[in-house]
Design a protein around this motif. Structure first.
Motif, PDB file in Angstrom:
ATOM      1  N   GLY A 155      33.033  50.553  51.550  1.00  0.00           N
ATOM      2  CA  GLY A 155      33.093  51.575  52.542  1.00  0.00           C
ATOM      3  C   GLY A 155      32.745  51.596  53.858  1.00  0.00           C
ATOM      4  O   GLY A 155      33.586  51.738  54.797  1.00  0.00           O
ATOM      5  N   LYS A 158      27.804  60.919  47.508  1.00  0.00           N
ATOM      6  CA  LYS A 158      27.481  59.884  46.331  1.00  0.00           C
ATOM      7  C   LYS A 158      25.850  60.081  46.451  1.00  0.00           C
ATOM      8  O   LYS A 158      25.363  59.966  45.409  1.00  0.00           O
ATOM      9  CB  LYS A 158      28.218  58.460  46.694  1.00  0.00           C
ATOM     10  CG  LYS A 158      28.256  57.806  45.407  1.00  0.00           C
ATOM     11  CD  LYS A 158      28.714  56.458  45.591  1.00  0.00           C
ATOM     12  CE  LYS A 158      29.988  56.541  46.159  1.00  0.00           C
ATOM     13  NZ  LYS A 158      30.424  54.987  46.480  1.00  0.00           N
ATOM     14  N   ASN A 198      35.097  58.074  54.407  1.00  0.00           N
ATOM     15  CA  ASN A 198      34.126  56.966  53.910  1.00  0.00           C
ATOM     16  C   ASN A 198      32.690  57.488  53.828  1.00  0.00           C
ATOM     17  O   ASN A 198      32.077  57.392  53.170  1.00  0.00           O
ATOM     18  CB  ASN A 198      34.179  55.706  54.485  1.00  0.00           C
ATOM     19  CG  ASN A 198      35.415  54.829  53.551  1.00  0.00           C
ATOM     20  OD1 ASN A 198      34.994  54.513  52.541  1.00  0.00           O
ATOM     21  ND2 ASN A 198      36.391  54.632  54.172  1.00  0.00           N
ATOM     22  N   ASN A 225      30.018  58.614  50.915  1.00  0.00           N
ATOM     23  CA  ASN A 225      28.666  58.159  50.607  1.00  0.00           C
ATOM     24  C   ASN A 225      27.726  59.569  50.646  1.00  0.00           C
ATOM     25  O   ASN A 225      26.922  59.431  49.988  1.00  0.00           O
ATOM     26  CB  ASN A 225      28.376  57.314  51.918  1.00  0.00           C
ATOM     27  CG  ASN A 225      29.023  56.026  51.946  1.00  0.00           C
ATOM     28  OD1 ASN A 225      29.663  55.542  50.641  1.00  0.00           O
ATOM     29  ND2 ASN A 225      28.808  54.944  53.183  1.00  0.00           N
TER      30      ASN A 225
HETATM   31 MG   LIG Z   1      30.704  54.300  50.035  1.00  0.00          MG
END
Ligand SMILES: [Mg+2]
Ligand SMILES: Nc1ncnc2c1ncn2[C@@H]1O[C@H](COP(=O)(O)OP(=O)(O)OP(=O)(O)O)[C@@H](O)[C@H]1O
Length: 413
Positions: A377, A316, A309, A313
């Protein structure tokens, strides 16, 4: 969650009860003080009125008629000091204990030479002319003893009272928390059941959309974009449902995990290898920094859930050209292992930091929706870390990047 809530209720109840107990003790002591003072004054008043016949006021100075009559008048009240003074305040005679040998005109109570006395004093008249003073003194010892005894009794009772109140507080908190606990359990069950029910149709939609896409592709597909949207939406729905089910499981602590010992370094290496292709595709450099060997008590799945997770992130929220570094520091002295994921991404505004672990919270909702983030997340990371008795810290500055640090209790090597 409920345990700490219950503990708070018990503590509040206990503090309030002790405050009431303390107030009652003070009021009780005050009541004894007032009551005893009143009865002492009453006693002095009665003695003063009864002793009149034993005083001879016919001479120049007042005098007790004879000791015997004084003793006869007040045989039981030998603790009272009876004094006769002339008009100039000179002590003429006294009966009983020594007391304070001076005329006390203004005060009802006097402390002198270590003795505290309740005082009553009145003028003696002969043919309506003042001839002297009668003064009575009563030691306040009995009042002090009564108050001390009361305070000691209350203090001696206090451990039992505290235990009693704590027990009542516990029972009350159990009763108070029960309906909330039931409600939350129902909600958790609902989320788990709803997730379970939604999972199947979401997977079917996704599978069918993909198969339709493949079939239509062969024939020159006019609806390719629509199908891709259906497919990715179903996929996203599937992820949300799975995340919600995992959170519901973690909340209700029903998640079945096989406890084992996991070596962090190897999990980091294998996960970074799995992510490397996606990082390369986005032109974000994924590297490992200091990777110390550390073992923790958990199953690999939990650790992978936490790290993946955080890596998701980092990927992303880091622009192409950025860097993401993963590290693991084992502190033998504190017995802690720190798993660090650091990026040079967009960062998080300080006012959003307290909320990022909340469910469905996203800093920039519009952007995240398009990139598929649902805001679950980090709440999963937090819940997983808590199952391992650890904590997650975040340090971030907008435009510069973020660092997530997971602190877990380490096993000795
Ligand atoms: Mg996330
Ligand atoms: N490394 C990071 N850099 C910048 N912002 C971040 C980072 N990690 C999390 N955030 C912010 O915190 C929010 C919550 O993160 P979280 O992982 O819970 O949700 P998400 O990534 O949006 O969705 P999901 O993980 O459920 O797909 C994100 O929407 C993002 O705004």
């Amino acid at each position: 969650m409920f345990k700490s809530f219950q503990r708070q209720i018990v503590l509040w109840f206990l503090s309030l009860s002790l405050l009431v107990y303390l107030t009652c003790s003070c009021v009780g002591a005050l009541f004894i003080y007032t009551n005893k003072t009143h009865s002492m004054d009453e006693e002095l008043r009665i003695v003063a009125s009864q002793i009149g016949h034993a005083i001879d006021v016919s001479g120049k100075n007042p005098t007790f008629r004879d000791w015997l009559r004084v003793v006869e008048t007040e045989p039981a009240r030998s603790i009272i000091t009876m004094q006769l003074f002339d008009l100039n305040g000179h002590l003429l005679e006294h009966y009983g204990p020594d007391g304070i040998p001076r005329l006390i005109k203004q005060l009802n109570e006097v402390t002198e030479n270590g003795q505290q006395m309740r005082v009553r004093q009145g003028q003696l008249l002969h043919d309506n002319k003042p001839v002297g003073y009668l003064q009575l003194q009563l030691p306040t010892k009995t009042r002090t003893e009564a108050i001390t005894e009361f305070i000691l009794t209350m203090a001696a009772m206090s451990p039992f009272v505290i235990l009693g109140f704590a027990q009542i507080g516990k029972t009350v908190s159990n009763i108070a928390v029960k309906p909330i606990e039931q409600l939350v359990a129902t909600l958790q069950r609902f989320v788990a059941d709803a997730g379970h029910e939604l999972n199947t149709p979401a997977s079917i939609i996704q599978a069918r959309a993909q198969s339709l896409e493949r079939k239509l592709n062969k024939q020159g597909n006019l609806f390719e974009e629509d199908l891709q949207i259906i497919s990715s939406s179903a996929e996203r729905m599937g992820y949300i449902v799975k995340d919600l089910m995992l959170l519901a499981e973690l909340d209700s602590k029903t998640k079945q995990t096989t406890e084992s010992i996991t070596e962090i370094k190897s999990v980091v290496e294998s996960l970074t290898a799995e992510f490397s292709e996606r990082f390369e595709a986005k032109d974000v450099l994924l590297k490992t920094e200091l990777l110390e060997v550390a073992r923790i008590k958990t199953n690999e799945e939990t650790l992978r859930g936490i790290l993946s997770n955080l890596l998701e992130n980092a990927l992303k929220y880091t622009h192409p050209g950025g860097i993401v570094a993963v590290g693991c520091v084992n502190n033998a002295i504190s017995g802690e292992v720190r798993l660090i994921v650091k990026d040079t991404g967009i960062g998080i505004p300080p006012e959003c930091l307290p909320h990022i672990f909340e469910r469905f919270y996203r800093v920039d909702k519009s952007r995240d929706r398009s990139s598929g983030g649902s805001g679950l997340g980090l709440s999963i990371v937090k819940a997983l870390v808590e199952t391992l008795s650890g904590k997650v810290l975040v340090d971030s500055s907008p435009g510069k990047g973020s660092q997530f640090t997971v602190i877990l209790p380490a096993l000795k090597n």
